[in-house]
Design a protein around this motif. Structure first.
Motif, PDB file in Angstrom:
ATOM      1  N   VAL A 223       1.050  -1.450  -0.170  1.00  0.00           N
ATOM      2  CA  VAL A 223       0.063  -0.270   0.285  1.00  0.00           C
ATOM      3  C   VAL A 223       0.754   1.337   0.216  1.00  0.00           C
ATOM      4  N   LEU A 224       1.819   1.088   1.142  1.00  0.00           N
ATOM      5  CA  LEU A 224       2.942   2.164   0.883  1.00  0.00           C
ATOM      6  C   LEU A 224       3.450   2.509  -0.871  1.00  0.00           C
ATOM      7  N   THR A 225       3.707   1.712  -1.120  1.00  0.00           N
ATOM      8  CA  THR A 225       4.885   1.953  -2.377  1.00  0.00           C
ATOM      9  C   THR A 225       3.682   2.397  -3.502  1.00  0.00           C
ATOM     10  N   ALA A 226       2.685   1.633  -3.015  1.00  0.00           N
ATOM     11  CA  ALA A 226       1.279   1.967  -4.096  1.00  0.00           C
ATOM     12  C   ALA A 226       0.933   3.456  -3.811  1.00  0.00           C
ATOM     13  N   MET A 227       0.452   4.052  -2.719  1.00  0.00           N
ATOM     14  CA  MET A 227       0.917   5.592  -2.996  1.00  0.00           C
ATOM     15  C   MET A 227       1.766   6.547  -2.983  1.00  0.00           C
ATOM     16  N   GLY A 228       2.668   5.968  -2.600  1.00  0.00           N
ATOM     17  CA  GLY A 228       4.149   6.459  -2.941  1.00  0.00           C
ATOM     18  C   GLY A 228       4.198   6.112  -4.163  1.00  0.00           C
ATOM     19  N   HIS A 229       4.106   5.761  -5.611  1.00  0.00           N
ATOM     20  CA  HIS A 229       4.169   5.424  -6.496  1.00  0.00           C
ATOM     21  C   HIS A 229       3.268   7.095  -7.144  1.00  0.00           C
ATOM     22  N   ALA A 230       1.738   6.611  -6.784  1.00  0.00           N
ATOM     23  CA  ALA A 230       0.802   8.031  -7.222  1.00  0.00           C
ATOM     24  C   ALA A 230       1.972   9.261  -7.233  1.00  0.00           C
ATOM     25  N   PHE A 231       2.222   9.494  -5.919  1.00  0.00           N
ATOM     26  CA  PHE A 231       2.929  10.827  -5.873  1.00  0.00           C
ATOM     27  C   PHE A 231       4.246  11.236  -6.827  1.00  0.00           C
ATOM     28  N   PHE A 380      13.250  -4.651   3.485  1.00  0.00           N
ATOM     29  CA  PHE A 380      12.406  -3.643   3.897  1.00  0.00           C
ATOM     30  C   PHE A 380      11.370  -3.392   3.618  1.00  0.00           C
ATOM     31  N   ALA A 381      10.840  -4.038   5.418  1.00  0.00           N
ATOM     32  CA  ALA A 381       8.090  -4.463   4.745  1.00  0.00           C
ATOM     33  C   ALA A 381       8.415  -5.833   4.939  1.00  0.00           C
ATOM     34  N   GLY A 382       9.237  -6.273   5.484  1.00  0.00           N
ATOM     35  CA  GLY A 382       9.418  -8.587   4.955  1.00  0.00           C
ATOM     36  C   GLY A 382       9.505  -8.826   3.703  1.00  0.00           C
ATOM     37  N   ASP A 394      14.922   4.885  -3.547  1.00  0.00           N
ATOM     38  CA  ASP A 394      14.150   4.605  -4.641  1.00  0.00           C
ATOM     39  C   ASP A 394      13.172   4.904  -3.066  1.00  0.00           C
ATOM     40  N   ILE A 395      12.866   4.073  -2.474  1.00  0.00           N
ATOM     41  CA  ILE A 395      12.308   3.998  -0.767  1.00  0.00           C
ATOM     42  C   ILE A 395      11.890   5.402  -0.343  1.00  0.00           C
ATOM     43  N   LEU A 396      13.397   5.773   0.161  1.00  0.00           N
ATOM     44  CA  LEU A 396      13.495   7.052   1.143  1.00  0.00           C
ATOM     45  C   LEU A 396      13.122   7.687   0.084  1.00  0.00           C
ATOM     46  N   THR A 397      13.355   8.537  -0.957  1.00  0.00           N
ATOM     47  CA  THR A 397      12.566   9.867  -1.736  1.00  0.00           C
ATOM     48  C   THR A 397      10.791   8.934  -1.982  1.00  0.00           C
ATOM     49  N   ALA A 398      10.287   8.005  -2.769  1.00  0.00           N
ATOM     50  CA  ALA A 398       8.741   7.646  -3.786  1.00  0.00           C
ATOM     51  C   ALA A 398       8.150   7.348  -1.935  1.00  0.00           C
ATOM     52  N   ASN A 399       8.455   6.434  -1.150  1.00  0.00           N
ATOM     53  CA  ASN A 399       7.780   6.178  -0.682  1.00  0.00           C
ATOM     54  C   ASN A 399       7.980   6.964   1.077  1.00  0.00           C
ATOM     55  N   PHE A 400       9.118   7.631   1.088  1.00  0.00           N
ATOM     56  CA  PHE A 400       8.873   8.032   2.458  1.00  0.00           C
ATOM     57  C   PHE A 400       8.739  10.355   2.390  1.00  0.00           C
ATOM     58  N   MET A 401       9.418  10.441   1.797  1.00  0.00           N
ATOM     59  CA  MET A 401       9.975  12.205   1.331  1.00  0.00           C
ATOM     60  C   MET A 401       9.065  12.965   0.596  1.00  0.00           C
ATOM     61  N   LEU A 402       8.118  12.129  -1.075  1.00  0.00           N
ATOM     62  CA  LEU A 402       6.905  12.208  -2.162  1.00  0.00           C
ATOM     63  C   LEU A 402       6.290  12.824  -0.806  1.00  0.00           C
ATOM     64  N   VAL A 448      -2.498   9.788   4.056  1.00  0.00           N
ATOM     65  CA  VAL A 448      -0.930   9.636   4.359  1.00  0.00           C
ATOM     66  C   VAL A 448      -0.407   9.324   5.593  1.00  0.00           C
ATOM     67  N   ALA A 449      -1.140   9.796   6.454  1.00  0.00           N
ATOM     68  CA  ALA A 449      -1.487   9.256   7.871  1.00  0.00           C
ATOM     69  C   ALA A 449      -1.551   7.447   7.934  1.00  0.00           C
ATOM     70  N   ILE A 450      -2.093   7.548   7.873  1.00  0.00           N
ATOM     71  CA  ILE A 450      -2.702   5.606   8.296  1.00  0.00           C
ATOM     72  C   ILE A 450      -1.634   4.745   7.430  1.00  0.00           C
ATOM     73  N   VAL A 451      -1.205   5.112   5.612  1.00  0.00           N
ATOM     74  CA  VAL A 451      -0.595   4.293   5.395  1.00  0.00           C
ATOM     75  C   VAL A 451       1.059   4.292   6.117  1.00  0.00           C
ATOM     76  N   PHE A 452       1.242   5.693   6.423  1.00  0.00           N
ATOM     77  CA  PHE A 452       2.730   5.743   7.474  1.00  0.00           C
ATOM     78  C   PHE A 452       2.985   4.561   8.560  1.00  0.00           C
ATOM     79  N   LEU A 453       1.541   4.802   9.534  1.00  0.00           N
ATOM     80  CA  LEU A 453       1.789   4.068  10.893  1.00  0.00           C
ATOM     81  C   LEU A 453       1.844   2.413  10.590  1.00  0.00           C
ATOM     82  N   ASN A 454       1.231   2.208   9.391  1.00  0.00           N
ATOM     83  CA  ASN A 454       0.789   1.343   8.998  1.00  0.00           C
ATOM     84  C   ASN A 454       2.075   0.376   8.936  1.00  0.00           C
ATOM     85  N   VAL A 455       2.881   1.017   8.426  1.00  0.00           N
ATOM     86  CA  VAL A 455       4.066   0.398   7.318  1.00  0.00           C
ATOM     87  C   VAL A 455       5.124   0.687   8.614  1.00  0.00           C
TER      88      VAL A 455
END
Ligand code: PFF
Length: 461
Positions: A223-231, A380-382, A394-402, A448-455
């Motif tokens: 889910v984090l990857t999907a959201m990060g990719h939307a950004f 990373f996360a399994g 990639d993970i740092l930028t797309a999944n977190f910073m954006l 965004v907050a829910i996805v972050f917290l889940n991860v």
């Protein structure tokens, strides 16, 4: 208040903006990244989550970014500072712009390396390397290529030079001209590839993979990857679209242009996948191939289809162009800031930003070389990642910073900027304005907050 003007110029028309922003949005993210992360994350359900993120998070944030950009008319840092102070808040909001610039550097550093692959494949396809090759043969060529760091470095350098040259020339002559013909051409070529995929015998299998959701494949990380990719795919959360918005003429409908950009972007990603997965299944390949996915499946198809030499070459040329128009927007925020605050000329600013990015890119070059220390594995996360520094970036930028950048952009636009200002700039009628405001005020930040917290709950390094 008298409307501000940008010192960097303005688009010649609304269409120029739509094209440039679409040029920024449509890039490697759609054609290279979307298919491979869809493959890695199990297909249909991932696609559905991604589409939901585009609609509920991406569209409202894109509107906010364009709105803030046009209101501030400066680099993201200065825009954020001016707008915050104007609404009676702390100038510290400018750090949001800084995070964006940093994200832009980090993304472009690896983006340029991958764009270099596309560039190299223009020549390889054109010279007939893939004619009549087997899946194994194409895979072997790719593996050899990414282990050849000198070659990767060379193409990375060529691509960075191309990017800097366009950015130097500035908004109109540089950015606008490049996108006008290339976007439509890419689109036509993708349609042709889908046409080819229809005849592979595995078209339904491909569509099935893409559009029949299997929710058991969904994890917090996917889910984090999907959201990060939307950004990532919409170029949001780092100020790229904000800067482009700062060149937008007044009284252009922000909502309408946003729908066009997001629509075109989504369509390109789906078309690319509808071409790639049937080819993949028809050749007995696995969908979780990773970053090499399109560099293996597509040359395989080009090697066997009539006219493949021509279409294949054309395809990689257009992919390079798509990457080029995105790369430009990745350093534009840094360049505008250097011009505004350091008194540099556009030329010097572009060179400086380009050099820093090029240097950072060397780390990605070696991430694909099996003999290099930068090519380590980690979880990373399994999920196991095998391309060391590249995957981290990639993970740092797309999944977190954006997403973090987008979160604060939404919070600023909805909670800090005064209502009159956003209403005046968006020029939306009721209830459209209220819907936008509701989304950026509550839905987007919460999602965004829910996805972050889940991860965070499942991350172990
Ligand atoms: N949207 C681009 C793509 O999908 O390839 C990548 C990108 C460009 C990301 C600009 C972020 C950005 F600011």
């Amino acid at each position: 208040m008298a409307a501000r003007k940008s010192i960097h110029g303005e688009w010649s028309s609304r269409w120029a903006f739509v094209l440039a922003a679409t040029g920024s949005a449509v890039g490697l993210g759609n054609i290279w990244k979307f298919p491979y992360i869809t493959g890695e994350n199990g297909g249909g359900a991932f696609v559905l989550v991604y589409l939901a993120c585009v609609a509920v998070i991406g569209v409202p944030i894109m509107m906010s970014e364009i709105m803030l950009g046009r209101r501030g008319r400066q680099s993201p840092m200065n825009t954020m500072r001016v707008l915050a102070v104007e609404s009676g808040h702390s100038p510290a909001w400018q750090y949001l712009g800084w995070m964006g610039v940093l994200a832009g550097f980090l993304i472009l550093s690896y983006y340029s390396v991958i764009a270099g692959w596309a560039l190299a494949y223009v020549f390889r396809t054109g010279l007939g390397w893939f004619q009549g090759q087997t899946a194994d043969g194409v895979g072997h060529i790719f593996t050899e290529f990414i282990n050849d760091s000198e070659s990767l470095l060379f193409w990375h350098t060529v691509f960075m030079v191309m990017t800097v040259v366009v950015v130097m020339r500035g908004v109109r002559s540089g950015l606008e001209r490049a996108v006008k013909f290339l976007m439509p051409a890419l689109f036509v070529l993708l349609l042709m590839l889908v046409g080819y995929a229809m005849n592979t015998g595995a078209f339904t299998a491909g569509l099935d993979f893409l559009f029949s959701p299997d929710f058991s494949r969904i994890t917090p990380a996917s889910v984090l990857t999907a959201m990060g990719h939307a950004f990532f795919t919409l170029s949001l959360g780092m100020g790229a679209i904000m800067v482009y918005g700062s060149y937008l003429p007044r009284h252009t409908s922000i909502a309408r242009t946003t729908f066009m950009i997001a629509g075109a972007d989504t369509l390109v990603a789906l078309l690319a996948s509808m071409a790639i997965f049937p080819i993949l299944f028809a050749n007995g390949l696995e969908p979780d191939e990773g970053p090499g996915l399109i560099f293996i499946t597509l040359p395989l198809a080009f090697g066997h289809m009539p006219g493949g030499l021509l279409f294949g070459t054309l395809f990689f040329i257009l992919l390079t162009f798509a990457a080029w128009t995105s790369a430009i927007s990745l350093i534009e925020p840094a360049v505008t800031w250097l011009v505004e605050n350091r008194g540099m000329r556009r030329m010097g600013a572009s060179l400086a930003a380009g050099t820093v990015t090029w240097l950072l890119g060397v780390a990605t070059v070696f991430s694909f070389n099996e003999d290099s220390v930068l090519a380590f594995d980690f979880t990373f996360a399994g999920e196991t990642k095998t391309n060391g520094v590249f995957d981290i970036l990639d993970i740092l930028t797309a999944n977190f910073m954006l997403p973090l950048g987008g979160f604060f952009i939404a919070v600023f636009a909805a909670w800090f900027m005064n209502r009159e200002a956003s209403r005046d700039e968006l020029e939306l009628r009721e209830p459209a304005y209220d819907i936008w405001r509701f989304l950026v005020r509550y839905v987007t930040p919460t999602a965004v907050a829910i996805v972050f917290l889940n991860v965070i709950g499942v991350v172990q390094f």
